[in-house]
Write an enzyme that holds these catalytic residues in place. Sequence first.
Site, PDB file in Angstrom:
ATOM      1  N   LYS A 256       1.081  -1.516  -0.056  1.00 24.26           N
ATOM      2  CA  LYS A 256       0.024   0.149   0.188  1.00 24.26           C
ATOM      3  C   LYS A 256       0.739   1.327  -0.069  1.00 24.26           C
ATOM      4  O   LYS A 256       1.351   1.647   0.650  1.00 24.26           O
ATOM      5  CB  LYS A 256      -0.900  -0.251   0.767  1.00 24.26           C
ATOM      6  CG  LYS A 256      -2.130   1.213   1.233  1.00 24.26           C
ATOM      7  CD  LYS A 256      -2.364   1.677   2.582  1.00 24.26           C
ATOM      8  CE  LYS A 256      -1.960   2.834   3.103  1.00 24.26           C
ATOM      9  NZ  LYS A 256      -2.237   4.280   1.767  1.00 24.26           N
TER      10      LYS A 256
ATOM     11  N   GLY B 185       7.618   4.191   8.034  1.00 26.12           N
ATOM     12  CA  GLY B 185       6.469   5.420   8.486  1.00 26.12           C
ATOM     13  C   GLY B 185       6.622   6.672   9.545  1.00 26.12           C
ATOM     14  O   GLY B 185       8.162   6.136   9.639  1.00 26.12           O
ATOM     15  N   SER B 186       6.111   7.222  10.354  1.00 23.99           N
ATOM     16  CA  SER B 186       6.091   7.937  11.606  1.00 23.99           C
ATOM     17  C   SER B 186       5.744   6.922  12.741  1.00 23.99           C
ATOM     18  O   SER B 186       5.673   6.360  12.421  1.00 23.99           O
ATOM     19  CB  SER B 186       5.307   9.161  11.443  1.00 23.99           C
ATOM     20  OG  SER B 186       4.069   8.714  11.445  1.00 23.99           O
TER      21      SER B 186
ATOM     22  N   THR C  15       2.519   6.485  14.011  1.00 29.24           N
ATOM     23  CA  THR C  15       1.662   5.730  12.805  1.00 29.24           C
ATOM     24  C   THR C  15       2.680   4.038  12.896  1.00 29.24           C
ATOM     25  O   THR C  15       1.440   3.174  13.403  1.00 29.24           O
ATOM     26  CB  THR C  15       1.517   6.094  11.455  1.00 29.24           C
ATOM     27  OG1 THR C  15       1.718   7.397  11.618  1.00 29.24           O
ATOM     28  CG2 THR C  15       0.783   5.045  10.441  1.00 29.24           C
ATOM     29  N   GLY C  16       4.072   3.934  13.054  1.00 32.49           N
ATOM     30  CA  GLY C  16       3.988   2.594  13.066  1.00 32.49           C
ATOM     31  C   GLY C  16       3.519   1.931  14.602  1.00 32.49           C
ATOM     32  O   GLY C  16       3.775   0.839  14.648  1.00 32.49           O
TER      33      GLY C  16
ATOM     34  N   GLU D 218      10.009   0.358   9.995  1.00 30.92           N
ATOM     35  CA  GLU D 218      11.178   1.710  10.044  1.00 30.92           C
ATOM     36  C   GLU D 218      10.568   2.864   9.728  1.00 30.92           C
ATOM     37  O   GLU D 218       9.731   3.437   9.483  1.00 30.92           O
ATOM     38  CB  GLU D 218      12.071   2.072   8.419  1.00 30.92           C
ATOM     39  CG  GLU D 218      12.395   0.305   8.208  1.00 30.92           C
ATOM     40  CD  GLU D 218      14.164  -0.003   8.297  1.00 30.92           C
ATOM     41  OE1 GLU D 218      14.269   1.055   9.455  1.00 30.92           O
ATOM     42  OE2 GLU D 218      14.651  -0.985   8.953  1.00 30.92           O
TER      43      GLU D 218
ATOM     44  N   CYS E 242      14.003   9.998   6.287  1.00 28.87           N
ATOM     45  CA  CYS E 242      14.315  10.005   7.042  1.00 28.87           C
ATOM     46  C   CYS E 242      15.337   9.718   7.760  1.00 28.87           C
ATOM     47  O   CYS E 242      15.165  10.130   9.643  1.00 28.87           O
ATOM     48  CB  CYS E 242      13.565   8.651   7.453  1.00 28.87           C
ATOM     49  SG  CYS E 242      14.597   7.321   6.310  1.00 28.87           S
TER      50      CYS E 242
HETATM   51  P1  NDP Z   1       3.236   7.652   7.735  1.00 27.97           P
HETATM   52  O1  NDP Z   1       3.151   7.649   9.155  1.00 27.97           O
HETATM   53  O2  NDP Z   1       1.786   9.044   7.690  1.00 27.97           O
HETATM   54  O3  NDP Z   1       2.307   7.158   7.051  1.00 27.97           O
HETATM   55  C1  NDP Z   1       3.104   6.049   6.437  1.00 27.97           C
HETATM   56  C2  NDP Z   1       2.056   5.115   5.434  1.00 27.97           C
HETATM   57  O4  NDP Z   1       1.071   4.273   6.821  1.00 27.97           O
HETATM   58  C3  NDP Z   1       1.426   5.622   4.280  1.00 27.97           C
HETATM   59  O5  NDP Z   1       1.469   4.591   3.101  1.00 27.97           O
HETATM   60  C4  NDP Z   1       0.241   5.705   5.342  1.00 27.97           C
HETATM   61  O6  NDP Z   1      -0.867   6.113   4.236  1.00 27.97           O
HETATM   62  C5  NDP Z   1      -0.238   4.567   6.153  1.00 27.97           C
HETATM   63  N1  NDP Z   1      -1.312   4.933   7.452  1.00 27.97           N
HETATM   64  C6  NDP Z   1      -1.429   5.874   7.543  1.00 27.97           C
HETATM   65  N2  NDP Z   1      -2.101   5.009   8.459  1.00 27.97           N
HETATM   66  C7  NDP Z   1      -2.028   4.010   8.868  1.00 27.97           C
HETATM   67  C8  NDP Z   1      -2.312   2.521   9.928  1.00 27.97           C
HETATM   68  N3  NDP Z   1      -3.907   3.218  10.805  1.00 27.97           N
HETATM   69  N4  NDP Z   1      -2.743   1.970   9.210  1.00 27.97           N
HETATM   70  C9  NDP Z   1      -1.657   1.056   8.289  1.00 27.97           C
HETATM   71  N5  NDP Z   1      -1.809   1.783   7.152  1.00 27.97           N
HETATM   72  C10 NDP Z   1      -1.311   3.357   7.505  1.00 27.97           C
HETATM   73  O7  NDP Z   1       4.525   8.372   7.053  1.00 27.97           O
HETATM   74  P2  NDP Z   1       4.713   9.867   6.428  1.00 27.97           P
HETATM   75  O8  NDP Z   1       3.909   8.786   4.628  1.00 27.97           O
HETATM   76  O9  NDP Z   1       3.832  10.931   6.171  1.00 27.97           O
HETATM   77  O10 NDP Z   1       6.031   9.444   5.574  1.00 27.97           O
HETATM   78  C11 NDP Z   1       6.726  10.486   6.483  1.00 27.97           C
HETATM   79  C12 NDP Z   1       7.342   9.749   8.161  1.00 27.97           C
HETATM   80  O11 NDP Z   1       8.266   8.383   7.509  1.00 27.97           O
HETATM   81  C13 NDP Z   1       8.520  10.657   8.600  1.00 27.97           C
HETATM   82  O12 NDP Z   1       8.431  10.372  10.451  1.00 27.97           O
HETATM   83  C14 NDP Z   1      10.179   9.420   8.127  1.00 27.97           C
HETATM   84  O13 NDP Z   1      11.128   9.711   9.069  1.00 27.97           O
HETATM   85  C15 NDP Z   1       9.404   8.406   8.294  1.00 27.97           C
HETATM   86  N6  NDP Z   1       9.900   7.155   7.359  1.00 27.97           N
HETATM   87  C16 NDP Z   1      10.906   5.909   8.287  1.00 27.97           C
HETATM   88  C17 NDP Z   1      12.394   6.061   7.296  1.00 27.97           C
HETATM   89  C18 NDP Z   1      13.341   4.166   7.838  1.00 27.97           C
HETATM   90  O14 NDP Z   1      13.174   3.875   6.983  1.00 27.97           O
HETATM   91  N7  NDP Z   1      13.245   4.919   8.804  1.00 27.97           N
HETATM   92  C19 NDP Z   1      11.923   6.349   5.485  1.00 27.97           C
HETATM   93  C20 NDP Z   1      11.325   6.597   5.275  1.00 27.97           C
HETATM   94  C21 NDP Z   1      10.211   8.240   6.062  1.00 27.97           C
HETATM   95  P3  NDP Z   1      -0.976   7.390   3.632  1.00 27.97           P
HETATM   96  O15 NDP Z   1      -0.350   8.268   2.731  1.00 27.97           O
HETATM   97  O16 NDP Z   1      -2.708   7.301   2.525  1.00 27.97           O
HETATM   98  O17 NDP Z   1      -1.975   7.787   5.210  1.00 27.97           O
END
Ligand code: NDP
Length: 495
Positions: A194, A246-247, A250-251, A269, A303
């Site tokens: 996704k 992701g963040s 959310t993680g 991650e 990130c």
């Molecule tokens: P989010 O955590 O907002 O979203 C990440 C993904 O999760 C998106 O596809 C999002 O969908 C989806 N999502 C949101 N809510 C849920 C849920 N309840 N259940 C399952 N999936 C969900 O992160 P961002 O997209 O805003 O990315 C930025 C963040 O990612 C930063 O904190 C950054 O540091 C981190 N990051 C970490 C990396 C690493 O390797 N450690 C690399 C890159 C980024 P949707 O966008 O449609 O809401």
Amino acid sequence: MSDIQLLPAVVEFLARPHGHFIEGQYQAGEAGPSVDIHDPSSGTVISRVAEASEVEVARAVLSARQAFKGSWAEVSPYQKGVVLNRLADLIEANAEELAQLETLCSGKSINLSRGLEIAQSVVFLRYFAGWATKITGQTMTPSLPSFGGERYTAFTLREPVGVVAGIVPWNFSVMIGIWKIASALVTGCTIVIKPSEFTPLTLLRIAELAVEAGVPAGVFNVVNGRGQAGQLLIEHPLVAKVAFTGSVPTGIAVGKAAMAANLTRATLELGGKNPAALLADVDVDGAVAGILQTAFVHQGQVCASPERVYVHRSKVQEFTRKLGEALGQLKIGSALDPDAQFGPLANAAHLQKILGFFERARASNTVVCGAKALDRPGYFVEPTVVLANDPSDPLLHEETFGPIVCVLPFDDEEQLLALMNDSPYGLTASLWTNDLSKALRLIPQIEAGTVWVNMHTFLDPAVPFGGSKASGVGREFGSAFIEDYTELKSVMIRY
Ligand code: NDP
């Protein structure tokens, strides 16, 4: 220079009705809610994607499960490697189309989409393809006593876990997607991925290329939508593993949902607030060039990038002056303009978040440069450097995920280590020094998944990457990923 001309293939692709990729087929999606896709350079709507319903998510998981038990299980490890290499070739052959699509959705500079996102996805894919024939168990000699002359032998098998749910963010949707797709497919798993609602298109196109490369139907599926689609995916009982980037908030929700669903294993991650430390002997010009490149690339939406910079007091003035001057020279412009060195933020919500940080910085900090929005269409802000007031300054602790560097002086190494480690995060860190013994003494004491010396944000497929502390669980790349995508089965034989 001005914006590049879009390829006809890109224009045609944008005009298609977009939804999901299930069972080897492009799906327009059911008539229902959809998400508008904006070009961050102009703020205009360029396309639309359907949101997956519960039925569509279930269909994608079921097709992945059937392929896991059937078509993909029948493909030999060698052939899996061949297919993944073919996909890498096809991505390379269609690189310009993919780079343009990614730039249009994410606001990433076309130079970066071409030279890093797509080019590096090919490199990572080929690296993972090489693992196909090298995933093995071990043999061992049990230490059981033999009472009647019988003997024992034992060995382990590395078996694919099953259907992987891959959930990826908007900043590097292709590259981070490929890390998960390649890890899953090379170990014998299948995947439903996704993408973020902001960058849903490029992985859909790559799914089409995967079929052309010989990936059987159902092995690689894409479902689109907002967070709810990700939630439905995680909760599906046939999902064996969640691979999330992701963040942190959310993680945490994703980790809990995976546990509650089926004790589903999850690798996470997550975000960071990464420190860079410029020691007293630092080559200031080299560090300015390095921080400029890594803290401001893709407008800081990386990130691993350095957001807090601790500088030996003797070098603070020179460093901040030179960094501010260099940032002032950057040409700001559209992501499709190859001459632009700094582009828009990725979406309107993120722009608002960054403007909030600017407001706080202007109210409470010394601003070296930036901290303003640009008066033009799209989501543009200035690259920003601020001085922290003291070690507790919120700008040293909250991840901005934007083009904001916060600088604090330090006096000695003991104080430096305390400052670097004063964070719930532990993704990356860097030391800028030519004193090798100092660097080697400091590295083991730094709480981070990766430490770089005289560079920052340099990812290589052979070197494991992941976070410590609140920056995540698990490692990608190297051989480390194998453990997360396979189950270890022990076999004991009496003879
Ligand atoms: P989010 O955590 O907002 O979203 C990440 C993904 O999760 C998106 O596809 C999002 O969908 C989806 N999502 C949101 N809510 C849920 C849920 N309840 N259940 C399952 N999936 C969900 O992160 P961002 O997209 O805003 O990315 C930025 C963040 O990612 C930063 O904190 C950054 O540091 C981190 N990051 C970490 C990396 C690493 O390797 N450690 C690399 C890159 C980024 P949707 O966008 O449609 O809401």
